[in-house]
Design a protein around this motif. Structure first.
Motif, mmCIF file in Angstrom:
data_model
loop_
_atom_site.group_PDB
_atom_site.id
_atom_site.type_symbol
_atom_site.label_atom_id
_atom_site.label_comp_id
_atom_site.label_asym_id
_atom_site.label_seq_id
_atom_site.Cartn_x
_atom_site.Cartn_y
_atom_site.Cartn_z
ATOM 1 N N THR A 16 1.381 -5.810 6.986
ATOM 2 C CA THR A 16 0.703 -6.946 6.340
ATOM 3 C C THR A 16 1.628 -8.134 6.180
ATOM 4 O OG1 THR A 16 1.281 -6.098 4.145
ATOM 5 C CG2 THR A 16 -0.857 -5.431 5.054
ATOM 6 N N ALA A 17 2.878 -8.017 6.640
ATOM 7 C CA ALA A 17 3.839 -9.116 6.537
ATOM 8 C C ALA A 17 4.730 -9.104 7.771
ATOM 9 C CB ALA A 17 4.663 -8.977 5.279
ATOM 10 N N SER A 18 5.436 -10.209 7.988
ATOM 11 C CA SER A 18 6.292 -10.327 9.172
ATOM 12 C C SER A 18 7.351 -9.226 9.158
ATOM 13 C CB SER A 18 6.949 -11.705 9.192
ATOM 14 O OG SER A 18 5.966 -12.718 9.308
ATOM 15 N N THR A 19 7.621 -8.664 10.326
ATOM 16 C CA THR A 19 8.602 -7.583 10.439
ATOM 17 C C THR A 19 9.045 -7.429 11.890
ATOM 18 O OG1 THR A 19 9.026 -5.262 9.910
ATOM 19 C CG2 THR A 19 6.896 -5.770 10.861
ATOM 20 N N ALA A 43 -3.501 -9.709 8.681
ATOM 21 C CA ALA A 43 -2.963 -11.028 8.316
ATOM 22 C C ALA A 43 -3.830 -11.738 7.302
ATOM 23 C CB ALA A 43 -2.802 -11.868 9.572
ATOM 24 N N SER A 97 -3.521 -12.048 4.200
ATOM 25 C CA SER A 97 -2.746 -12.759 3.172
ATOM 26 C C SER A 97 -1.921 -13.902 3.746
ATOM 27 C CB SER A 97 -1.829 -11.772 2.451
ATOM 28 O OG SER A 97 -2.578 -10.767 1.810
ATOM 29 N N VAL A 132 1.360 -13.676 10.300
ATOM 30 C CA VAL A 132 2.336 -12.590 10.450
ATOM 31 C C VAL A 132 3.039 -12.706 11.806
ATOM 32 C CG1 VAL A 132 2.653 -10.102 10.615
ATOM 33 C CG2 VAL A 132 1.029 -11.032 8.940
ATOM 34 N N TYR A 145 5.430 -10.559 14.438
ATOM 35 C CA TYR A 145 5.944 -9.232 14.801
ATOM 36 C C TYR A 145 6.965 -9.444 15.917
ATOM 37 C CZ TYR A 145 6.115 -4.328 16.306
ATOM 38 O OH TYR A 145 6.523 -3.052 16.632
ATOM 39 N N ASN A 196 -5.845 -16.519 9.989
ATOM 40 C CA ASN A 196 -4.387 -16.445 10.109
ATOM 41 C C ASN A 196 -4.012 -15.776 11.432
ATOM 42 O OD1 ASN A 196 -4.069 -17.559 7.511
ATOM 43 N ND2 ASN A 196 -4.361 -15.511 6.595
#
Length: 325
Positions: free
Chosen positions: A232-235, A248, A250, A253, A255, A278
């Motif tokens: 659910t977040a950038s990683t 995405a 929220s 994102v 990756y 998003n």
């Protein structure tokens, strides 16, 4: 006192008969001779030089100035053997030699005997050692000395300088490898290896949790389950990533893929699962490219990319139409 009158010629005649040369005695008729004078006169004739005596002869002291030959052996009763020949009996008659076994000189004129039963016999090949275990201990031999080559148990020590049971890896060749707990393997032969238990990277072989495995040929007897995770977040990509579901809702994102050079033949499937506006950005590592671009974008719900590394760049193998921006 002895009165010697005219009998001296008779005495001289007696010695003449024995073949003894005589000197003339200096006596006068009627002279009385003492025992000392008489013995002195006999000293002129004894010892003899030649001649033969027959019959018994008693001599208090006999001195031989040349060779003495005896027609028969002369037994020696005191301090000797009392035997006419040198034999075992001769030694037995010597005081101190009446024991049995090996003789040992313990000092001047002192001897003792050691029983043969207390001495190792070469013909017995050490079978006469009283305690084999004590002998091994004295020789510095451990319990491994009694183990058969086909069944050796190592409960300590080192192999190739590495402690048995320690965590430091060492080279070993085995027909069958059985692990009672976790077994850590470094490199397997390219000809293949069969693992029927244990774990790889901490994951049970045949379990439900995925683990990284490199093999020439992979054959499955049933369906193959590939790992997936939701972010659910950038990683950045994880070592176990295959299918990556991105929510995405929220916010946007990103990756980031791993380096293509360290991920040869690796495949990723990335999909946007939310309906928000998003976007999801699939980014490269370093100076890699993705179909020649620095990144790719997924903006629609259920849009997806399938990518594979060729060791230099990332190539898109498939995508959901109209999802690329």
């Amino acid at each position: 006192m002895l009165r010697l009158v005219r009998k001296i010629p008779l005495v001289l005649s007696f010695f003449s008969l024995l073949g003894i040369p005589l000197a003339e005695a200096q006596f006068t008729p009627g002279q009385i001779l003492t025992a000392a004078q008489l013995n002195s006169q006999f000293a002129l004739y004894v010892p003899m030089a030649g001649g033969t005596l027959t019959g018994p002869l008693t001599v208090p002291n006999l001195t031989v100035t040349s060779t003495l030959s005896l027609s028969t052996a002369l037994p020696v009763a005191s301090g000797g053997t009392n035997s006419a020949t040198a034999s075992g009996t001769a030694l037995d008659n010597i005081t101190g030699f009446s024991g049995t076994g090996l003789i040992n000189r313990t000092g001047a004129g002192a001897y003792s005997f050691t029983a043969l039963s207390s001495i190792l016999q070469g013909s017995n090949n050490l079978s006469d050692v009283g305690s084999a275990s004590t002998a091994r201990t004295n020789l510095g031999l451990g319990s491994i000395a009694t183990q058969a080559a086909s069944s050796v148990a190592l409960t300590g020590g080192t192999v190739n300088g590495t402690s048995v049971g320690a965590t430091t890896a060492s080279t070993g060749a085995f027909t069958t490898l059985a692990a009672s707990s976790t077994a850590t393997l470094n490199t397997l032969a390219s000809s293949g290896a069969t693992i029927t238990g244990g774990s790889i990277n901490g994951t049970s072989v045949g379990g439900s949790t995925a683990a990284a495995v490199t093999s020439t040929t992979l054959t499955a007897t049933s369906a193959i389950a590939m790992p997936n995770r939701t972010i659910t977040a950038s990683t950045s990509a994880a070592a176990t990533d295959y299918v990556v579901l991105v929510n995405a809702a929220s916010g946007a994102v990103t990756y980031t893929l791993p380096a293509a050079a360290s991920s040869t033949n690796r495949i990723f499937v990335i999909q946007k699962i939310d309906s928000s506006a998003n976007a999801i950005t699939v980014a490269r590592a370093g100076s890699d490219t993705i179909n020649g671009a620095t990144s790719q974008t997924i903006s629609s719900q259920y849009g997806a990319l399938m990518l594979q590394s060729n060791g230099t760049t990332w190539t898109i193998l498939g995508n959901t139409i109209a999802t690329l921006g």
